[in-house]
Design an enzyme around this catalytic site. Sequence first.
Site, mmCIF file in Angstrom:
data_model
loop_
_atom_site.group_PDB
_atom_site.id
_atom_site.type_symbol
_atom_site.label_atom_id
_atom_site.label_comp_id
_atom_site.label_asym_id
_atom_site.label_seq_id
_atom_site.Cartn_x
_atom_site.Cartn_y
_atom_site.Cartn_z
ATOM 1 N N HIS A 42 0.613 -1.784 -0.041
ATOM 2 C CA HIS A 42 -0.025 -0.215 0.388
ATOM 3 C C HIS A 42 0.449 1.500 -0.094
ATOM 4 O O HIS A 42 1.890 0.908 0.234
ATOM 5 C CB HIS A 42 -0.885 -0.007 0.563
ATOM 6 C CG HIS A 42 -0.402 -0.179 2.483
ATOM 7 N ND1 HIS A 42 0.134 -0.875 3.140
ATOM 8 C CD2 HIS A 42 -0.323 1.108 3.136
ATOM 9 C CE1 HIS A 42 0.719 -0.666 4.050
ATOM 10 N NE2 HIS A 42 0.304 0.727 4.721
ATOM 11 N N ASP A 132 0.057 -3.576 6.592
ATOM 12 C CA ASP A 132 -0.778 -3.380 7.706
ATOM 13 C C ASP A 132 -2.589 -3.260 7.147
ATOM 14 O O ASP A 132 -3.369 -3.669 6.256
ATOM 15 C CB ASP A 132 -1.158 -1.640 7.362
ATOM 16 C CG ASP A 132 0.769 -1.179 7.929
ATOM 17 O OD1 ASP A 132 1.695 -2.016 7.537
ATOM 18 O OD2 ASP A 132 1.163 -0.190 7.738
ATOM 19 N N ASP A 164 1.215 -7.595 11.182
ATOM 20 C CA ASP A 164 0.964 -6.209 11.250
ATOM 21 C C ASP A 164 1.168 -6.899 12.867
ATOM 22 O O ASP A 164 0.176 -7.773 12.926
ATOM 23 C CB ASP A 164 0.357 -5.534 10.688
ATOM 24 C CG ASP A 164 0.032 -4.214 11.356
ATOM 25 O OD1 ASP A 164 0.547 -3.818 12.543
ATOM 26 O OD2 ASP A 164 -1.048 -3.282 10.768
ATOM 27 N N HIS A 338 -4.733 0.360 12.690
ATOM 28 C CA HIS A 338 -4.371 -1.494 12.735
ATOM 29 C C HIS A 338 -5.249 -1.849 13.505
ATOM 30 O O HIS A 338 -5.600 -0.983 14.061
ATOM 31 C CB HIS A 338 -3.107 -1.035 13.022
ATOM 32 C CG HIS A 338 -1.787 0.166 12.447
ATOM 33 N ND1 HIS A 338 -1.354 -1.147 11.034
ATOM 34 C CD2 HIS A 338 -2.139 0.861 12.229
ATOM 35 C CE1 HIS A 338 -0.269 -0.260 11.244
ATOM 36 N NE2 HIS A 338 -0.417 1.178 11.297
#
Lengths: 522, 522
Positions: A42, A132, A164, A338
């Site tokens: 990303h 993430d 993550d 997150h």
Amino acid sequence: MIIIDAGLSFPNEEMFGVDIVIPDFTYIIENQHKLRGIFITHAHEDHVGGLPYLLAHVKCPVYSTEFTLAMIRSKLEEKMDLDPRRLKPIKPGDVVECGSLSVEPIRITHSIPDTMCMAVKTDHGYVLFTADFKFDFSPVDRKLTDIGRLTQIGQEGVVCLVSDTTNVERPGWGPSESKVTDSFRKVFKEAPGRILITTFASNIHRMQQAYTVAAETGRRVAVAGRRMEQTVEICTRMGYLDLEPNVRVKLEDIGKYSPEELVILTTGSQGEPMSALVQMSREEYSRMRVQPGDTVIYSARPIPGNEAAIWRTINRLFSMGANVIYENPGAPVHVSGHGYQEEIKMMINLTKPYYLAAVHGEPRHHHIYQTMAEGMGYPEHRIFQMRDGKPLEISEKEAVFGEEVEFGRVLVDNGGNPGVSDEVLRDRSNLANDGMIVITLAIDVDKGEIVGDIELQARGYSGPEDALRTTAEVIYDAIRGMRKSELHDSDTVRHTVADTARKFLGKRYRLRPMVIPAVIEV
Amino acid sequence: MIIIDAGLSFPNEEMFGVDIVIPDFTYIIENQHKLRGIFITHAHEDHVGGLPYLLAHVKCPVYSTEFTLAMIRSKLEEKMDLDPRRLKPIKPGDVVECGSLSVEPIRITHSIPDTMCMAVKTDHGYVLFTADFKFDFSPVDRKLTDIGRLTQIGQEGVVCLVSDTTNVERPGWGPSESKVTDSFRKVFKEAPGRILITTFASNIHRMQQAYTVAAETGRRVAVAGRRMEQTVEICTRMGYLDLEPNVRVKLEDIGKYSPEELVILTTGSQGEPMSALVQMSREEYSRMRVQPGDTVIYSARPIPGNEAAIWRTINRLFSMGANVIYENPGAPVHVSGHGYQEEIKMMINLTKPYYLAAVHGEPRHHHIYQTMAEGMGYPEHRIFQMRDGKPLEISEKEAVFGEEVEFGRVLVDNGGNPGVSDEVLRDRSNLANDGMIVITLAIDVDKGEIVGDIELQARGYSGPEDALRTTAEVIYDAIRGMRKSELHDSDTVRHTVADTARKFLGKRYRLRPMVIPAVIEV
């Protein structure tokens, strides 16, 4: 060899004059003959910001979604010429063959569009990089995580989940982005005047929320801040921002609307001195001013280290008569991108990995991830806390940490030059804390005597004014005390001068400026 | 004229080489003939730390409780000779006459023993200074707020309440210190090995809790950190720490006990580089080491600006195999010493002041205090957001801000010298970010020519190595291009040299080091 993500990090407060921190790419450069591709999950800086420095050295293609590649192109254009054919668009469902490996992107939710897990198929099963992620069931762009494909590769066999762990400290489930939409709706309706929203320039979902709720509540949206304007431009062009007609106005035109008809998106959520909002808070932004009755929404989480600068900005905004909304229990104006601990567990539950590897987080997060995984029944030997330079080697029989490879951090200075050394940082720290004194004198090495005067110049030095004069006198005395033979040697003179000044200033005034003897032989 | 509290604050990240920040005392010094006394509410640095600098200039007595005066003495002894007769002990119920004013201390709860509100009786009624406060109904020392006396002076008439607003952002009531005792009890019972607790060196209640729970759970307590050892010493001597026999051990003797029998109190809760805990986390503390199985409790709130250093320390401790407890929803290992919003309202309710003045907090807190007070029915003209240098003048008819008096901040450098100037800070910022280059050359002003070589010395400079050599060449060229007449004037040479180097480095390398020409006339 493939690479997943190439990010940057930001300097800590001890890294004076450092703009960004990138990885040391030595190992990759030395092994680039094996490199088949770079995959980007990303478009956040901590996943793409190192690319310009890496691509200057290696020649392989860069794979990511159209959107992420567009964001990368906009960044790279500032820094380097790049053959656009090196950027290869991929989409969920594609499989890219890379020698003995193949890579498949799988859609996941995060705080930026088109984030992808990367499922790397190996001879021993999948190694799944989560990127993430959070599990947001009502994301702003309505594009849901491909839970079906995640469970499917779980059934096919995931040998290792590389996860993550950023929010593993937070119990339970994180709130959905839709919570922020609700909060915006409330504020947009109730605010008596203009609304300023500050967030990261890359937080497209948050901007979309502002545009959507502005359209609902009869407000127009302008943007203040170069980087944010660029993002809005790219996203509008590519259809990643869904705007009602006329909702977008130019910052230059805000004077045409009354305050309660306006929303202004702005950079500066981290208290960056040159950002639009911080300049506004100092009355130094030429394009607009904060005025009494404005409502400012802080829609971002402070990156550790920025808190003090953020609070100073908020205080200045309050003092200018604005109302600032920064923490809003019950009606959050920001949610994390997150996932919280239960979401991190859900990823394990979906993909049923044999090994777990904690990345993207700090040692404390990895430690807590390990404790959490042990609580789920994973034995210690199947959990790995990843560290820079420590390769995790997975064979048919076991996974173990291999021999350390060359790694490190490379500090890039304000001019964009990589390689600020520890010695330079030490000197900068000394200069910053204690300033410096240059002592200039000329010696005639043949005659063994000083020619002209001794001159002292100080910068960043906080001692009393007469200290320089008395120091000069002490230096004269020291030189007078030298043997004639020593005066023929400029190094000895240099040493004596510096040593005398240092000792005198330290003892008399408790000052430790850097002392630089500028001794010239004539 | 009386003074209530004389504190210090800490430098922000832009104040390089600054140790502490104190008020500019000019106005007080110029008006010291009116000064009748200094009253200290409690022994925290932000209320007493400016005293050594103030007492060097003024001669009036200092009034506070025996305990607070003992803490002050221990601080002052390091910095100055002070006639002990100037320190005047007072206790709740005493009234000190100061000209037309009289001052009465009233007991209140906070995070340090013997904190006192100061009720100043004036011709127009009481002006009540709350000091830092919370309403803790189960304080560690069992000494409760004198609510009776507060309500009584409320009945007698409080013309103005000068209130702590630190936690006005937090809704509801803050938790009692006893919550921390409960959390400690849980951790002390369950921790498999040693327990390290870090908190402020002045947090005596927290230390008492550690001693109490240690005694309950069969542990001994040692102290690591000079300032904390001093505090424990004073408090034990004065009976402000209530210790079971044998619970206190020397740090040197911890080897005699097994890990599960030990608690170590330590400094370093703010990530201070020279503190015991931070040194331990770097394996640089000679008196003890952190070991796997240790549990570290972070029992303090980060002061904004220290977050990054604190996280780095916590990460290092985790990496050393320790378990670190820093946020513990449900079982807090730290509670604030400042009351939350309902407590701040309760103070208004008890004392029924006519005017409100918000102090001790930042502009954002004062703004929220004002909104809160308006919600309680106070009209705007009866609420004042206090600012440095803006005197609030209360007459029989009204309260208004008077003419601004001289005020400001004085920065004290690492050597203890007050008066670091803005210019010095600017230079330090330049030196820290870009380093510097000294260019040394000698000119014969009579002949109008350079004598000897041009020498460049760089410090904290991050450019490529050959940049210095090429810069020297460019300077030679520039000097060769000067007219003979210009070479007779060392100022012109100095200017040309510096200007040439600056422009060349900026243009070629995007570097902006401070350039210092050391030109000597021979």
